[in-house]
Design an enzyme around this catalytic site. Sequence first.
Site, PDB file in Angstrom:
ATOM      1  N   GLU A 197       0.811  -1.212   0.000  1.00 37.95           N
ATOM      2  CA  GLU A 197       0.000   0.000   0.000  1.00 37.95           C
ATOM      3  C   GLU A 197       0.847   1.266   0.000  1.00 37.95           C
ATOM      4  OE1 GLU A 197      -2.830  -0.405   3.158  1.00 37.95           O
ATOM      5  OE2 GLU A 197      -3.416  -2.408   2.506  1.00 37.95           O
ATOM      6  N   ASN A 198       2.140   1.109  -0.224  1.00 39.47           N
ATOM      7  CA  ASN A 198       3.028   2.268  -0.205  1.00 39.47           C
ATOM      8  C   ASN A 198       3.848   2.370  -1.487  1.00 39.47           C
ATOM      9  OD1 ASN A 198       2.641   3.199   2.704  1.00 39.47           O
ATOM     10  ND2 ASN A 198       3.163   1.046   2.986  1.00 39.47           N
TER      11      ASN A 198
END
Length: 567
Positions: free
Chosen positions: A393-394
């Site tokens: 998610e980064n």
Amino acid sequence: MDRTTRSRRWFARALAVVAASALGVAGLTGSAQAADVNVAKNGGFESGLANWTCTAGSGATVSSPVHGGAAALRATPAGQDNAKCSQAVAVKPNSTYVLSAWVQGSYVYLGAGGTGTTDVSTWTPGASGWQQLTTSFTTGANTTSVTVYMHGWYGQPAYHADDLTVVGPDGGGGTDPEPGIPAVPSGLATGATTASSVALSWNGVSGATGYNVYRNGTKTQAVSGTSATVTGLSASTSYQFQVSATNAAGESAKSAAVTGTTTGGGGDPGNPNVPKHALTGYWQNFNNGATVQRLSDVQAQYDIIAVSFADATATPGAVTFNLDSSGLGGYTVAQFKADVAAKKAAGKSVIISIGGEKGTITVNSAASATNFANSVHALMQEYGFNGVDIDLENGLNSAYMTQALRSLSQKAGSGLVITMAPQTIDMQSTSNEYFKTALNIKDILTVVNMQYYNSGSMLGCDGKVYSQGSVDFLTALACIQLEGGLAPSQVGLGVPASTSGAGSGYVSPTIVNNALDCLTRGTNCGSFKPSKTYPSLRGAMTWSTNWDAKAGNAWSNAVGPHVHNLP
């Protein structure tokens, strides 16, 4: 997915509602004449940000996506900054100019200020591809300079812009020099293939405004970007592909040829050991207030169990797994391994999930891709995992993650299960890195369970904005993946198991089941109804089996049987 009581770190702000009267598109009050020129400089961003000023350092040039040439603007709103990028252009008094730009993203604005008459602006709520914005303005009697600009909107993702022009009489500043014939494109490569199509991508060429695609020496299509999918091909057949670059000056020579071979056709892609319709659940290797479970406690409805999460190591790209024995009431590694084996013996797939809200694994080089593949394969051998889930998610680099997963596939063989859990924003366009990765590994990908929560409003495949928490949100966003190239068997609906599982976006099991019916049978739809049905849709996913257990397994008891009884 989160290790606290939330499932992800990304929370979109509510979309601002702007009165149409304040943002109406100005009428085109004039048209360019034969002697008119483009008075904007570096409108294609081929020279970086030269001639441009972007507020709060919000702007940068990127090589993908582009509308024309080799570069485009990417500007990112943050806090109270709307990522405004502007330049002053020299104009002639009492003259009409046509302002135009190609944009991509949610809530993008184009305008002109300091005209000396009526300043103008136009905007778009967004689209998944490039969209042209156009307006016009007339300068005042003493106006010799006008500021043209683009900006996004507060709390929205980055927008892209390219090929801005301001066409009208020369105000004394001249125009960009005429282009020469562009260079030959390099880096042509094949991507995802099906029984009837081959995806292509290549490097952008400075000064190019478009590209021609050739199959076996014959031109098949012209595109504005640096990728294309050639369709209408025969199964199990090899083709040679080339591309050339074009602009107003002409066409380059063709690139070196690459060979792409279509698949044999027949059957859905993905792992044959996973049921046609499957329920996926994330199992928490930590205690955050949900029911603490051993793997053996996971409800029998779940077909794929994603163990959350692997941990990063000091070696770039490499991961390991550390069972939280103390947090799980003394659960030992030996017991865990035995439970993995028991679940597999019962026909379940147990996979290791990489990432989550706090995951810091980065695969951005050939070396880190190799480290990733080697370490995941080692965990599969040690614990008996069937495969891997990508929940980064980064940020994700599609080129090197593709390399890593293909390397893992070669090591693990055809039984490898690969799932992905992108956020909604990651799958809004096939040009996004997550979507590109999914398409790149389509032949070995099991399912993409997009997270339909903690995301705010998003665009559906029909270009309309939908709010999370509804049947329309689930179906219209799933449609983007289905129309973007994923097989129906590779699409699942990811939702929270309870209101405690996510900060926002929880929907009742009834809404989940209605969305599944809408997509597979064409029934129980909301205002959005897909143009066709997808009976082989894979199923649904939830965060998490632990929050499900906390709520008495209400989610899996309702959604599980419905998934397993899909057509």
